[in-house]
Design a protein around this motif. Sequence first.
Motif, PDB file in Angstrom:
ATOM      1  N   SER B 108     -22.447  18.796 -14.575  1.00 33.31           N
ATOM      2  CA  SER B 108     -21.508  17.709 -14.416  1.00 33.31           C
ATOM      3  C   SER B 108     -20.462  18.538 -13.518  1.00 33.31           C
ATOM      4  CB  SER B 108     -21.160  17.179 -15.664  1.00 33.31           C
ATOM      5  OG  SER B 108     -20.633  18.085 -16.090  1.00 33.31           O
ATOM      6  N   PHE B 109     -19.974  17.476 -13.127  1.00 32.11           N
ATOM      7  CA  PHE B 109     -18.569  17.185 -12.342  1.00 32.11           C
ATOM      8  C   PHE B 109     -17.863  16.255 -13.083  1.00 32.11           C
ATOM      9  CE2 PHE B 109     -21.407  17.799  -8.352  1.00 32.11           C
ATOM     10  CZ  PHE B 109     -20.864  19.120  -7.957  1.00 32.11           C
ATOM     11  N   THR B 110     -16.513  16.781 -13.323  1.00 30.24           N
ATOM     12  CA  THR B 110     -15.575  15.256 -13.094  1.00 30.24           C
ATOM     13  C   THR B 110     -14.200  16.038 -13.146  1.00 30.24           C
ATOM     14  OG1 THR B 110     -15.896  16.437 -15.720  1.00 30.24           O
ATOM     15  CG2 THR B 110     -14.251  15.186 -15.567  1.00 30.24           C
ATOM     16  N   LEU B 111     -13.580  14.908 -12.261  1.00 28.25           N
ATOM     17  CA  LEU B 111     -12.556  14.690 -11.534  1.00 28.25           C
ATOM     18  C   LEU B 111     -11.446  14.048 -12.133  1.00 28.25           C
ATOM     19  CD1 LEU B 111     -14.535  13.012  -7.869  1.00 28.25           C
ATOM     20  CD2 LEU B 111     -13.999  16.003  -9.066  1.00 28.25           C
ATOM     21  N   ILE B 112     -10.271  13.851 -11.232  1.00 27.71           N
ATOM     22  CA  ILE B 112      -9.085  13.328 -11.797  1.00 27.71           C
ATOM     23  C   ILE B 112      -8.587  12.319 -10.972  1.00 27.71           C
ATOM     24  CG2 ILE B 112      -8.062  15.478 -10.294  1.00 27.71           C
ATOM     25  CD1 ILE B 112      -7.194  14.369 -13.771  1.00 27.71           C
ATOM     26  N   SER B 113      -8.431  10.974 -11.514  1.00 28.96           N
ATOM     27  CA  SER B 113      -7.498   9.893 -11.388  1.00 28.96           C
ATOM     28  C   SER B 113      -5.860  10.108 -10.956  1.00 28.96           C
ATOM     29  CB  SER B 113      -7.850   8.636 -11.077  1.00 28.96           C
ATOM     30  OG  SER B 113      -7.891   8.045 -12.596  1.00 28.96           O
ATOM     31  N   GLY B 114      -5.738   8.970 -12.177  1.00 25.35           N
ATOM     32  CA  GLY B 114      -4.195   8.727 -13.239  1.00 25.35           C
ATOM     33  C   GLY B 114      -3.692   7.451 -13.090  1.00 25.35           C
ATOM     34  N   ILE B 115      -3.158   7.157 -14.230  1.00 21.95           N
ATOM     35  CA  ILE B 115      -2.785   5.759 -14.259  1.00 21.95           C
ATOM     36  C   ILE B 115      -1.467   4.617 -13.213  1.00 21.95           C
ATOM     37  CG2 ILE B 115      -0.399   5.918 -15.721  1.00 21.95           C
ATOM     38  CD1 ILE B 115      -3.497   4.488 -17.068  1.00 21.95           C
ATOM     39  N   LEU B 116      -1.253   5.516 -12.361  1.00 16.99           N
ATOM     40  CA  LEU B 116      -0.834   4.749 -11.854  1.00 16.99           C
ATOM     41  C   LEU B 116      -1.234   3.934 -10.765  1.00 16.99           C
ATOM     42  CD1 LEU B 116       2.309   7.537 -10.701  1.00 16.99           C
ATOM     43  CD2 LEU B 116       2.517   5.723 -12.483  1.00 16.99           C
ATOM     44  N   SER B 117      -2.519   3.917 -10.665  1.00 18.19           N
ATOM     45  CA  SER B 117      -3.372   2.765 -10.258  1.00 18.19           C
ATOM     46  C   SER B 117      -3.695   1.446 -10.931  1.00 18.19           C
ATOM     47  CB  SER B 117      -4.838   3.665  -9.874  1.00 18.19           C
ATOM     48  OG  SER B 117      -5.648   4.216 -11.033  1.00 18.19           O
ATOM     49  N   VAL B 118      -3.415   1.633 -12.079  1.00 16.04           N
ATOM     50  CA  VAL B 118      -3.772   0.383 -13.065  1.00 16.04           C
ATOM     51  C   VAL B 118      -2.120   0.190 -13.843  1.00 16.04           C
ATOM     52  CG1 VAL B 118      -5.685   0.365 -14.070  1.00 16.04           C
ATOM     53  CG2 VAL B 118      -4.279   1.539 -15.318  1.00 16.04           C
ATOM     54  N   LYS B 119      -1.222   0.949 -13.061  1.00  7.66           N
ATOM     55  CA  LYS B 119       0.154   0.287 -13.993  1.00  7.66           C
ATOM     56  C   LYS B 119       1.071   0.937 -12.788  1.00  7.66           C
ATOM     57  CE  LYS B 119      -0.148   1.034 -18.853  1.00  7.66           C
ATOM     58  NZ  LYS B 119       0.040   1.709 -20.203  1.00  7.66           N
ATOM     59  N   PRO B 120       1.929   0.005 -12.281  1.00 12.87           N
ATOM     60  CA  PRO B 120       1.906   0.976 -10.343  1.00 12.87           C
ATOM     61  C   PRO B 120       3.963   0.920 -10.998  1.00 12.87           C
ATOM     62  CG  PRO B 120       1.042  -1.099 -10.544  1.00 12.87           C
ATOM     63  CD  PRO B 120       0.647  -1.311 -11.766  1.00 12.87           C
ATOM     64  N   ILE B 121       3.479   2.213  -9.704  1.00 18.58           N
ATOM     65  CA  ILE B 121       5.271   2.143 -10.397  1.00 18.58           C
ATOM     66  C   ILE B 121       5.686   3.027  -9.290  1.00 18.58           C
ATOM     67  CG2 ILE B 121       5.344   3.623 -12.338  1.00 18.58           C
ATOM     68  CD1 ILE B 121       5.867   5.558 -10.962  1.00 18.58           C
ATOM     69  N   PRO B 122       7.048   2.100  -8.915  1.00 16.26           N
ATOM     70  CA  PRO B 122       7.885   2.540  -7.171  1.00 16.26           C
ATOM     71  C   PRO B 122       7.124   3.527  -6.802  1.00 16.26           C
ATOM     72  CG  PRO B 122       9.905   1.946  -8.618  1.00 16.26           C
ATOM     73  CD  PRO B 122       8.683   1.720  -9.257  1.00 16.26           C
ATOM     74  N   MET B 123       7.007   4.512  -4.924  1.00 15.17           N
ATOM     75  CA  MET B 123       7.059   5.485  -4.731  1.00 15.17           C
ATOM     76  C   MET B 123       5.435   6.530  -5.159  1.00 15.17           C
ATOM     77  SD  MET B 123      10.570   6.397  -3.705  1.00 15.17           S
ATOM     78  CE  MET B 123      10.887   7.973  -3.396  1.00 15.17           C
ATOM     79  N   ALA B 124       4.811   5.476  -5.693  1.00 14.77           N
ATOM     80  CA  ALA B 124       3.198   5.718  -5.793  1.00 14.77           C
ATOM     81  C   ALA B 124       2.287   5.588  -5.257  1.00 14.77           C
ATOM     82  CB  ALA B 124       3.430   5.758  -7.002  1.00 14.77           C
ATOM     83  N   ILE B 125       2.713   4.325  -4.348  1.00 10.63           N
ATOM     84  CA  ILE B 125       1.241   3.971  -3.096  1.00 10.63           C
ATOM     85  C   ILE B 125       0.131   5.143  -3.225  1.00 10.63           C
ATOM     86  CG2 ILE B 125       2.477   3.881  -1.626  1.00 10.63           C
ATOM     87  CD1 ILE B 125       0.363   0.899  -2.937  1.00 10.63           C
ATOM     88  N   ALA B 126       0.584   6.139  -2.721  1.00 11.54           N
ATOM     89  CA  ALA B 126      -0.619   7.342  -1.713  1.00 11.54           C
ATOM     90  C   ALA B 126      -1.143   7.482  -3.673  1.00 11.54           C
ATOM     91  CB  ALA B 126       0.254   8.391  -0.933  1.00 11.54           C
ATOM     92  N   ASP B 127      -0.637   8.314  -4.664  1.00 14.60           N
ATOM     93  CA  ASP B 127      -1.101   8.556  -5.851  1.00 14.60           C
ATOM     94  C   ASP B 127      -2.131   6.711  -6.149  1.00 14.60           C
ATOM     95  OD1 ASP B 127      -2.306   8.444  -8.632  1.00 14.60           O
ATOM     96  OD2 ASP B 127       0.136   9.799  -8.767  1.00 14.60           O
ATOM     97  N   ALA B 128      -1.575   6.334  -6.398  1.00 14.45           N
ATOM     98  CA  ALA B 128      -2.050   4.874  -6.558  1.00 14.45           C
ATOM     99  C   ALA B 128      -3.548   5.083  -5.908  1.00 14.45           C
ATOM    100  CB  ALA B 128      -1.385   3.751  -7.063  1.00 14.45           C
TER     101      ALA B 128
END
Lengths: 202, 202
Positions: B108-128
């Motif tokens: 298996s492969f396990t990758l990482i995303s992050g909660i800011l794609s579903v809970k947006p905050i300022p400055m984080a558009i690229a992360d999301a």
Amino acid sequence: MKTILVIGANGSMGKAAISGLSHHRVVTAGRSGNGVDHRVDITSEQSLRSLFTSVGTVDAVVNTVGSCEYAPFLEMTDQQWRTTIDSKLIGQMNIVRIGTEYVSDGGSFTLISGILSVKPIPMAIADATTSGAIETFAKCVAFELPRGLRVNVVNPTVLEESWPVYGEMMPGFQPVPGGLVGKAFQRSVDGFITGQVLTVDA
Amino acid sequence: MKTILVIGANGSMGKAAISGLSHHRVVTAGRSGNGVDHRVDITSEQSLRSLFTSVGTVDAVVNTVGSCEYAPFLEMTDQQWRTTIDSKLIGQMNIVRIGTEYVSDGGSFTLISGILSVKPIPMAIADATTSGAIETFAKCVAFELPRGLRVNVVNPTVLEESWPVYGEMMPGFQPVPGGLVGKAFQRSVDGFITGQVLTVDA
């Protein structure tokens, strides 16, 4: 009546979008320049700036362009990924970033994703991945836009008009008429919604 | 006992992942090379190939690395977008593409995303945006992997361990202990699921 810039106007998806916007003044743009008012390559920031400068202030920008490379994932080259990302992801984001300077207060952007992000088929991993990216982008960037500007994404399934070309690679898909997809573009442009994905599927 | 390659092992998310995998043989890698078995830069295809060649066959690859640039959308430069896309999107996809040659059947492969794609905050558009992309990627590419290989994404909220650093930019977020995030990595590695997003939020 609004003034609406439609990018990709000479494609079948562009024509579908325009079918829902014909009560407005529509200014058209496309990559080849054939049969449209303006020529534009959305992968070039300079080309986008030149387009917006020529057209001037508009009330809405509708984009139906997002070039994708199709191949099995394990055979996708970095160049194929970059070609897809430069158009469908970065190109569409740059339409919003640059276009924000030229869209009137309360105006809107309507971008395009595609059904293959929720109904995967072989060869379409780059199309699907960038569709997922641009949908998340719109959902999140909606909170950042100034002056009441709005941004939505239309996620259409295959068009009846395109079925002769794509039907064979999409077994079991039900195409929809372009006019129905045009309604989604109209809901985005003439409504008050923002940060929404408007899925048009059958 | 499986052999598991953990990329980003010296970061707080890498430590959280390892907390759920300590019953396995864990081989560690990271960008600086400090405190890990191998040095790797996931934005370099050559560096990834070199890592996999050195480590040899493994049963699972866990990645916790995805460098992001943080800025208001209208101020994000093309270079900031490309830096983020090269790491969190293309880097992670290349881990799967190249790693497929080195992961044993059913691995298996396990990758990482992050909660800011579903809970947006300022400055984080690229992360999301790249989080949304990698989640769609995993959901769709899961159908393409050969030999029973699996791929999932862990989408964690902020860690208690990282709260002193990120807490101020994430008002109203509830951090979770790294051990809970470690459980999600274990569910991906030791389970049979594939094409799943394992959200760890409070």
